[in-house]
Design an enzyme around this catalytic site. Sequence first.
Site, PDB file in Angstrom:
ATOM      1  CG  ASP A  35      -2.066   0.888   1.175  1.00  0.00           C
ATOM      2  OD1 ASP A  35      -2.317   1.464   0.074  1.00  0.00           O
ATOM      3  OD2 ASP A  35      -2.979   0.611   2.032  1.00  0.00           O
ATOM      4  CG  ASP A  36      -0.395   4.725   0.513  1.00  0.00           C
ATOM      5  OD1 ASP A  36      -1.156   4.328  -0.520  1.00  0.00           O
ATOM      6  OD2 ASP A  36      -0.779   5.385   1.239  1.00  0.00           O
ATOM      7  CB  CYS A  75      -6.594   2.730  -1.693  1.00  0.00           C
ATOM      8  SG  CYS A  75      -4.981   3.399  -0.945  1.00  0.00           S
ATOM      9  CG  HIS A 129     -10.092   1.174  -0.017  1.00  0.00           C
ATOM     10  ND1 HIS A 129      -8.818   1.652   0.277  1.00  0.00           N
ATOM     11  CD2 HIS A 129     -10.993   2.262   0.123  1.00  0.00           C
ATOM     12  CE1 HIS A 129      -9.038   2.908   0.947  1.00  0.00           C
ATOM     13  NE2 HIS A 129     -10.430   3.088   0.879  1.00  0.00           N
TER      14      HIS A 129
END
Length: 355
Positions: A35-36, A75, A129
């Site tokens: 994530d990210d 996301c 998500h």
Amino acid sequence: MKIRMLLIALSATIALYSGLKGAASRPNILFIAVDDLNSWVTHLGGHPQAITPNIDRLAARGVSFERAYCAVPACEPSRAALMSGQRATSTGCYANSDEWMEIIPEGQNLSMRFKEAGYYTVGAGKIFHSDERFESEWTEYMDSSAYSNSGNVPKNQGYHEPLIMDIQDEDISDWHIVNWCIDQMNADTDKPKFIAAGLHKPHLPFAPPKKYYDAFPLEDIQLPPFLENDLDDIPTRGIRMAGAQNDYAKFQENGRWKAAIQSYLATCAYTDMNIGRLLDGLDKSPMADNTIIVLWGDHGWSLGEKKHFRKFALWEEPTRTPYIWSVPGMTKPGTRSTRPVDLMSIYPTLMELAG
């Protein structure tokens, strides 16, 4: 008549056996979502101070796509597009506020394709998500409700005022997600396995254990490439997208821009540690010699370039992500590709590789 019925039964038995044998010989899949995570990993050179030896170790055993991009820099829509095989232009899922489970029909996502094909499909953490999923599309999914994604940092803290937390590796859910996925690698089943490991970090808050900060002394932190006048030659919509009056302005006020860089690098190092644990677990498991690995980040992340922070923008930094494949007998170790690709290639590529 009896002979004919016997032949029909025998043919059915042979077909069933052949199908089971084919399924058993199919490759396993280790599907790693991060994530990210932007291009600040060592082998991509996105930031000169990044320390990600385990992501680099995976790149060294397969092919790393140096110019890989998400479908949407947020996301929910990025993951919905990747998992469904449908772009936002088809589904209308463009933002985190769009409810993907109300847009994409149950039963057509990637894990369901593998489940229908006879795979043991298990998942943990953030694949969709907010860790959402259709339960019917998985053989089993880890219940991580007892664990914290952030070491119990209060919501919305740990960014404008980055925090060095007095916590341990196991205080963050990613540690337990990796443990669970390793257990699944060793689970006794006659089916090929599709194991999805969804790591939450380096998503906000940037608050890994203190030891990860020690490798990044605050006084030595380098800011990313930055031009004060970088917004002067772009149209109004681009200036609005940058949002310089938001995060950038706050970091100018509190003088904590370098602290944010330090915190992001430290959180990426924590994530890299967990990826290393996944790889070690795989190499010690019965799956070691017959597993396709694909690692992807759902989108990139800006840390001040063009006076923009976070994702939600169409520039290089929030759209570019690490993307690595390791396919036994196919990928040449240490291959680097500069061909532009996007994450929509994952669904069809896995379908083809798994037959």
